[in-house]
Scaffold this motif. Sequence first.
Motif, PDB file in Angstrom:
ATOM      1  N   ASP A 226       0.827  -1.215   0.000  1.00 53.48           N
ATOM      2  CA  ASP A 226       0.000   0.000   0.000  1.00 53.48           C
ATOM      3  C   ASP A 226       0.855   1.256   0.000  1.00 53.48           C
ATOM      4  O   ASP A 226       0.521   2.248  -0.658  1.00 53.48           O
ATOM      5  CB  ASP A 226      -0.930  -0.016   1.215  1.00 53.48           C
ATOM      6  CG  ASP A 226      -1.790   1.219   1.292  1.00 53.48           C
ATOM      7  OD1 ASP A 226      -2.753   1.334   0.515  1.00 53.48           O
ATOM      8  OD2 ASP A 226      -1.496   2.092   2.142  1.00 53.48           O
ATOM      9  N   ALA A 227       1.950   1.243   0.745  1.00 48.82           N
ATOM     10  CA  ALA A 227       2.820   2.421   0.814  1.00 48.82           C
ATOM     11  C   ALA A 227       3.414   2.762  -0.548  1.00 48.82           C
ATOM     12  O   ALA A 227       3.707   3.935  -0.833  1.00 48.82           O
ATOM     13  CB  ALA A 227       3.931   2.185   1.836  1.00 48.82           C
ATOM     14  N   ASN A 228       3.584   1.756  -1.414  1.00 45.61           N
ATOM     15  CA  ASN A 228       4.150   1.975  -2.741  1.00 45.61           C
ATOM     16  C   ASN A 228       3.099   2.270  -3.802  1.00 45.61           C
ATOM     17  O   ASN A 228       3.438   2.422  -4.979  1.00 45.61           O
ATOM     18  CB  ASN A 228       4.968   0.749  -3.154  1.00 45.61           C
ATOM     19  CG  ASN A 228       6.219   0.578  -2.307  1.00 45.61           C
ATOM     20  OD1 ASN A 228       6.854   1.561  -1.932  1.00 45.61           O
ATOM     21  ND2 ASN A 228       6.572  -0.667  -2.010  1.00 45.61           N
ATOM     22  N   ASP A 229       1.843   2.354  -3.384  1.00 46.78           N
ATOM     23  CA  ASP A 229       0.748   2.637  -4.315  1.00 46.78           C
ATOM     24  C   ASP A 229       0.521   4.147  -4.370  1.00 46.78           C
ATOM     25  O   ASP A 229       0.033   4.741  -3.401  1.00 46.78           O
ATOM     26  CB  ASP A 229      -0.521   1.918  -3.856  1.00 46.78           C
ATOM     27  CG  ASP A 229      -1.672   2.088  -4.831  1.00 46.78           C
ATOM     28  OD1 ASP A 229      -1.563   2.902  -5.768  1.00 46.78           O
ATOM     29  OD2 ASP A 229      -2.706   1.414  -4.644  1.00 46.78           O
ATOM     30  N   PRO A 230       0.828   4.811  -5.460  1.00 46.57           N
ATOM     31  CA  PRO A 230       0.733   6.284  -5.512  1.00 46.57           C
ATOM     32  C   PRO A 230      -0.690   6.820  -5.465  1.00 46.57           C
ATOM     33  O   PRO A 230      -0.893   7.994  -5.164  1.00 46.57           O
ATOM     34  CB  PRO A 230       1.413   6.633  -6.844  1.00 46.57           C
ATOM     35  CG  PRO A 230       1.264   5.395  -7.679  1.00 46.57           C
ATOM     36  CD  PRO A 230       1.328   4.245  -6.722  1.00 46.57           C
ATOM     37  N   VAL A 231      -1.689   5.985  -5.766  1.00 47.74           N
ATOM     38  CA  VAL A 231      -3.069   6.480  -5.772  1.00 47.74           C
ATOM     39  C   VAL A 231      -3.809   6.126  -4.489  1.00 47.74           C
ATOM     40  O   VAL A 231      -4.962   6.501  -4.319  1.00 47.74           O
ATOM     41  CB  VAL A 231      -3.850   5.924  -6.983  1.00 47.74           C
ATOM     42  CG1 VAL A 231      -3.183   6.355  -8.282  1.00 47.74           C
ATOM     43  CG2 VAL A 231      -3.959   4.407  -6.911  1.00 47.74           C
ATOM     44  N   SER A 232      -3.165   5.413  -3.574  1.00 50.03           N
ATOM     45  CA  SER A 232      -3.822   5.025  -2.328  1.00 50.03           C
ATOM     46  C   SER A 232      -3.863   6.190  -1.352  1.00 50.03           C
ATOM     47  O   SER A 232      -2.940   7.022  -1.301  1.00 50.03           O
ATOM     48  CB  SER A 232      -3.084   3.845  -1.680  1.00 50.03           C
ATOM     49  OG  SER A 232      -3.620   3.540  -0.414  1.00 50.03           O
ATOM     50  N   SER A 233      -4.938   6.240  -0.553  1.00 53.75           N
ATOM     51  CA  SER A 233      -5.019   7.214   0.545  1.00 53.75           C
ATOM     52  C   SER A 233      -4.479   6.620   1.838  1.00 53.75           C
ATOM     53  O   SER A 233      -4.512   7.271   2.879  1.00 53.75           O
ATOM     54  CB  SER A 233      -6.463   7.681   0.746  1.00 53.75           C
ATOM     55  OG  SER A 233      -7.315   6.574   1.028  1.00 53.75           O
ATOM     56  N   HIS A 234      -4.007   5.366   1.758  1.00 53.22           N
ATOM     57  CA  HIS A 234      -3.327   4.691   2.869  1.00 53.22           C
ATOM     58  C   HIS A 234      -4.226   4.565   4.098  1.00 53.22           C
ATOM     59  O   HIS A 234      -3.829   4.892   5.216  1.00 53.22           O
ATOM     60  CB  HIS A 234      -2.017   5.410   3.227  1.00 53.22           C
ATOM     61  CG  HIS A 234      -1.161   5.691   2.026  1.00 53.22           C
ATOM     62  ND1 HIS A 234      -0.697   4.691   1.190  1.00 53.22           N
ATOM     63  CD2 HIS A 234      -0.713   6.863   1.494  1.00 53.22           C
ATOM     64  CE1 HIS A 234       0.021   5.235   0.209  1.00 53.22           C
ATOM     65  NE2 HIS A 234       0.016   6.543   0.372  1.00 53.22           N
ATOM     66  N   ASP A 235      -5.433   4.085   3.840  1.00 51.19           N
ATOM     67  CA  ASP A 235      -6.422   3.924   4.898  1.00 51.19           C
ATOM     68  C   ASP A 235      -6.937   2.480   4.860  1.00 51.19           C
ATOM     69  O   ASP A 235      -7.136   1.914   3.784  1.00 51.19           O
ATOM     70  CB  ASP A 235      -7.577   4.911   4.678  1.00 51.19           C
ATOM     71  CG  ASP A 235      -8.583   4.896   5.812  1.00 51.19           C
ATOM     72  OD1 ASP A 235      -8.362   5.623   6.797  1.00 51.19           O
ATOM     73  OD2 ASP A 235      -9.581   4.161   5.702  1.00 51.19           O
ATOM     74  N   PHE A 236      -7.151   1.898   6.025  1.00 52.66           N
ATOM     75  CA  PHE A 236      -7.634   0.515   6.064  1.00 52.66           C
ATOM     76  C   PHE A 236      -9.003   0.379   5.404  1.00 52.66           C
ATOM     77  O   PHE A 236      -9.237  -0.518   4.587  1.00 52.66           O
ATOM     78  CB  PHE A 236      -7.698   0.008   7.511  1.00 52.66           C
ATOM     79  CG  PHE A 236      -6.363  -0.370   8.083  1.00 52.66           C
ATOM     80  CD1 PHE A 236      -5.682  -1.483   7.614  1.00 52.66           C
ATOM     81  CD2 PHE A 236      -5.777   0.384   9.078  1.00 52.66           C
ATOM     82  CE1 PHE A 236      -4.451  -1.837   8.124  1.00 52.66           C
ATOM     83  CE2 PHE A 236      -4.542   0.051   9.601  1.00 52.66           C
ATOM     84  CZ  PHE A 236      -3.870  -1.058   9.133  1.00 52.66           C
TER      85      PHE A 236
END
Length: 429
Positions: A226-236
């Motif tokens: 997830d940390a390497n996903d540029p479009v993620s808001s990094h939320d469960f």
Amino acid sequence: MQARRSNQQGRALAEESLALILAGGHGTRLKNLTRWHAKPAVPFGGQFRTIDFALSNCLHSGLKRIGILTQYKSYSLNCHIQRGWNFLNNGMGDFVDLLPAQQRLGDGWYQGTADAVYQNLDIIEEYAPTYVVILAGDHVYKMDYGDLLLHHQSSGAPMTVACIEVDVQAAQGFGVMAIDWNNRVFAFDEKPRDPRTLPGKPERALASMGIYVFNTAFLIEQLRQDANDPVSSHDFGKDIIPSLIDQWPVNAYPFVSKKGEPAYWRDVGTLDQFWQANMELLGDCPAMDLFDRHWPIWTAQEQLPPSRFVFNSERGSHGQATNSVVGNGCLIDGATVENSIIFNDVTINAGARVSDSLILPGAYIGSDCHLSRVIVDQRCVIPRGTVIGEDAVKDALQYTLSPGGIVLVSSSDCGLPVVENRYRVPAVV
């Protein structure tokens, strides 16, 4: 005998686990109650803080390795934890540690719930628990996490989400799940406008409680992806869970009472929810029993004298409280309190009438005030003769009025004074 064996097995799993409590949210929907406090530090129930419930659940469950992830205006929360939760035996490996945002993995602060955990991966790897239990610090409930861990282990899934039935309208503020006959999650929508309802129950939905159990190696792998996903808001709720349910078995843990009914759990993230959850502590059979000797809620206890209910000879009125909770160090001087929660160190003067209200710590209510369905913020001074809660139009112009008609009165709303020294009576009243 079977219940005792299960309890022992649950505690054994808890001893192998690490709990991480997310306590860094702004809590903007609580308006000025969180102006200077993180949401988990907001007072609750007369003498507690909201985070005390998750922490007490951990200790009762045998889960004694606990990290609290803080960020937003955490000073009062830090003080509360240091003064009231420093009694665990570090020599036995037990601890309650504060984990502030420290830019451990990059230059940013916590960007979401998953990112908050990701930025503490080195700590997780250092302790190497079998399971990681992720909790929210702003919910009110009693849960044995040992039962949750047993359910997780027996499912064989790498992740478990605790869930509970809620009204479909309330579900718009939660992650809404759908599960099959084997408690496997097959759909998850974060705060949907049109929540998915339960089969045969068009007025009910299944909501995530923000409580997750992960196998540790699996959690680390998913957080790094997830940390390497540029479009993620990094939320469960927004990213991690929806991405997992099509690839991995995600287990659901329905939180129910011994009768099979939805157990007590409240999100206190809005003024109306906060007021209602406090009101549910009152009555002969309260929904949340704070007098439960088998599952007490621990907290930091300030050294205050007993409360006093005084007969005011000048007014000829008795200080009295009915169907109410009154904290320590309070003075009810010829005033009447009904269906209310009076927190620690509150003064209510002669002729005042307080009903269906929450008076937070250190507040001072002047003579002849009438307060109904009001939340008075900490250390706020209400001048003599003030009437609040009888005229919604007038209240909305001067204070904060919730959608449910609850009035929040704080010093910043309208330039009201605050009690600067609890041992000095404010001259303005």
